[in-house]
Design a protein around this motif. Structure first.
Motif, PDB file in Angstrom:
ATOM      1  N   MET A   1       1.190  -1.055   0.076  1.00 50.22           N
ATOM      2  CA  MET A   1      -0.135   0.053  -0.256  1.00 50.22           C
ATOM      3  C   MET A   1       0.729   1.380  -0.086  1.00 50.22           C
ATOM      4  O   MET A   1       2.053   1.313   0.661  1.00 50.22           O
ATOM      5  CB  MET A   1      -0.665   0.221   1.061  1.00 50.22           C
ATOM      6  CG  MET A   1      -2.196   1.392   1.534  1.00 50.22           C
ATOM      7  SD  MET A   1      -2.889   1.237   3.003  1.00 50.22           S
ATOM      8  CE  MET A   1      -2.654   0.315   3.470  1.00 50.22           C
ATOM      9  N   GLU A  74      -8.803   5.089  -4.012  1.00 49.83           N
ATOM     10  CA  GLU A  74      -8.094   3.766  -4.238  1.00 49.83           C
ATOM     11  C   GLU A  74      -7.642   3.464  -6.274  1.00 49.83           C
ATOM     12  O   GLU A  74      -9.121   3.382  -6.967  1.00 49.83           O
ATOM     13  CB  GLU A  74      -8.752   2.520  -3.264  1.00 49.83           C
ATOM     14  CG  GLU A  74      -8.752   3.064  -2.173  1.00 49.83           C
ATOM     15  CD  GLU A  74      -9.180   1.875  -1.273  1.00 49.83           C
ATOM     16  OE1 GLU A  74      -8.688   0.576  -0.581  1.00 49.83           O
ATOM     17  OE2 GLU A  74     -10.600   1.671  -1.454  1.00 49.83           O
ATOM     18  N   THR A  77      -6.993  -1.901  -6.851  1.00 50.85           N
ATOM     19  CA  THR A  77      -7.981  -2.915  -6.213  1.00 50.85           C
ATOM     20  C   THR A  77      -8.162  -4.145  -5.887  1.00 50.85           C
ATOM     21  O   THR A  77      -8.413  -5.283  -4.935  1.00 50.85           O
ATOM     22  CB  THR A  77      -9.596  -2.339  -5.212  1.00 50.85           C
ATOM     23  OG1 THR A  77     -10.424  -2.273  -6.571  1.00 50.85           O
ATOM     24  CG2 THR A  77      -9.433  -0.646  -4.870  1.00 50.85           C
ATOM     25  N   LYS A  80      -5.720  -5.543  -3.722  1.00 47.60           N
ATOM     26  CA  LYS A  80      -5.451  -5.276  -2.782  1.00 47.60           C
ATOM     27  C   LYS A  80      -5.681  -6.409  -1.934  1.00 47.60           C
ATOM     28  O   LYS A  80      -5.858  -7.486  -1.685  1.00 47.60           O
ATOM     29  CB  LYS A  80      -6.940  -4.746  -2.455  1.00 47.60           C
ATOM     30  CG  LYS A  80      -7.522  -3.994  -1.231  1.00 47.60           C
ATOM     31  CD  LYS A  80      -8.047  -3.375  -0.638  1.00 47.60           C
ATOM     32  CE  LYS A  80      -8.565  -2.361   0.403  1.00 47.60           C
ATOM     33  NZ  LYS A  80     -10.247  -1.965   0.041  1.00 47.60           N
ATOM     34  N   CYS A  84      -6.242  -4.471   4.717  1.00 45.56           N
ATOM     35  CA  CYS A  84      -6.581  -3.795   4.222  1.00 45.56           C
ATOM     36  C   CYS A  84      -8.242  -3.091   4.669  1.00 45.56           C
ATOM     37  O   CYS A  84      -9.218  -3.627   3.732  1.00 45.56           O
ATOM     38  CB  CYS A  84      -6.076  -3.278   2.385  1.00 45.56           C
ATOM     39  SG  CYS A  84      -4.618  -3.085   2.297  1.00 45.56           S
ATOM     40  N   HIS A  87     -11.711   1.718   2.890  1.00 41.81           N
ATOM     41  CA  HIS A  87     -12.870   1.283   1.766  1.00 41.81           C
ATOM     42  C   HIS A  87     -13.779   3.317   1.331  1.00 41.81           C
ATOM     43  O   HIS A  87     -14.108   4.075   2.044  1.00 41.81           O
ATOM     44  CB  HIS A  87     -14.677   0.535   2.204  1.00 41.81           C
ATOM     45  CG  HIS A  87     -13.860  -0.288   2.244  1.00 41.81           C
ATOM     46  ND1 HIS A  87     -13.805  -1.676   1.607  1.00 41.81           N
ATOM     47  CD2 HIS A  87     -13.804  -1.399   3.299  1.00 41.81           C
ATOM     48  CE1 HIS A  87     -13.694  -2.542   1.932  1.00 41.81           C
ATOM     49  NE2 HIS A  87     -14.058  -2.548   3.711  1.00 41.81           N
ATOM     50  N   PRO A  91     -13.098   3.801  -5.190  1.00 44.73           N
ATOM     51  CA  PRO A  91     -11.976   2.220  -5.863  1.00 44.73           C
ATOM     52  C   PRO A  91     -12.232   1.996  -7.265  1.00 44.73           C
ATOM     53  O   PRO A  91     -13.506   2.501  -7.974  1.00 44.73           O
ATOM     54  CB  PRO A  91     -13.245   1.394  -5.405  1.00 44.73           C
ATOM     55  CG  PRO A  91     -15.140   1.948  -5.320  1.00 44.73           C
ATOM     56  CD  PRO A  91     -14.695   3.668  -5.415  1.00 44.73           C
ATOM     57  N   GLU A  93     -10.467  -0.829  -9.495  1.00 40.93           N
ATOM     58  CA  GLU A  93      -9.950  -2.159  -9.386  1.00 40.93           C
ATOM     59  C   GLU A  93      -8.224  -2.059 -10.526  1.00 40.93           C
ATOM     60  O   GLU A  93      -7.312  -2.995 -10.100  1.00 40.93           O
ATOM     61  CB  GLU A  93     -10.794  -3.633 -10.699  1.00 40.93           C
ATOM     62  CG  GLU A  93     -11.683  -3.620  -9.641  1.00 40.93           C
ATOM     63  CD  GLU A  93     -12.322  -5.277 -10.258  1.00 40.93           C
ATOM     64  OE1 GLU A  93     -11.316  -5.857 -11.221  1.00 40.93           O
ATOM     65  OE2 GLU A  93     -12.600  -5.530  -9.589  1.00 40.93           O
TER      66      GLU A  93
END
Length: 97
Positions: A1, A74, A77, A80, A84, A87, A91, A93
Motif C-alpha cells: 500500500m 483507491e 484494488t 488489495k 487493508c 473503503h 475504488p 480495480e
C-alpha cells in the motif's frame, strides 16, 4: 500500500536535484519515476498517459500537508491485501483511464 497525492503538474515545483528513469506503465506508455540521486528515495511518478498530472509519494510531503489530506480514491484494488480495511469513495480495480 502506498499513499500518493495526484496534483496538476503545472502547479508543482520540486526543489533540489532529482534523477529519473522511465518504464512502461499499465497503459503501455512510459512512466517516469523520479527519485533522490543521493539515497534513492522515490519522490514521484510522472505518467505520459496522463500528461497534466504527477503523483507525489506521500512521504515527501510536509507534516501540515499530510494532516490536510483527505483520501478519496483507491487504485489497483484488484490486488488489495486482505488486511487493508479502507473503503474509499472512488475504488478502481485497475488504473482509471
Amino acid at each position: 500500500m502506498a499513499l500518493v497525492v495526484v496534483v496538476p503538474k503545472d502547479k508543482l515545483t520540486i526543489n533540489g536535484t532529482t534523477k529519473s528513469y522511465a518504464k512502461a506503465g499499465s497503459s503501455g506508455k512510459p512512466v517516469h519515476r523520479i527519485f533522490c540521486p543521493e539515497c534513492g528515495s522515490p519522490i514521484a511518478h510522472d505518467p505520459e498517459a496522463a500528461p497534466p498530472i504527477i503523483a507525489l509519494k506521500g512521504g515527501t510531503l510536509s507534516e501540515a500537508d499530510k494532516k490536510a489530506l483527505k483520501p478519496d480514491t483507491e487504485i489497483w484494488t484488484v490486488g488489495k491485501l486482505p488486511f487493508c480495511s479502507e473503503h474509499l469513495a472512488k475504488p478502481f480495480e485497475h488504473m482509471p483511464e
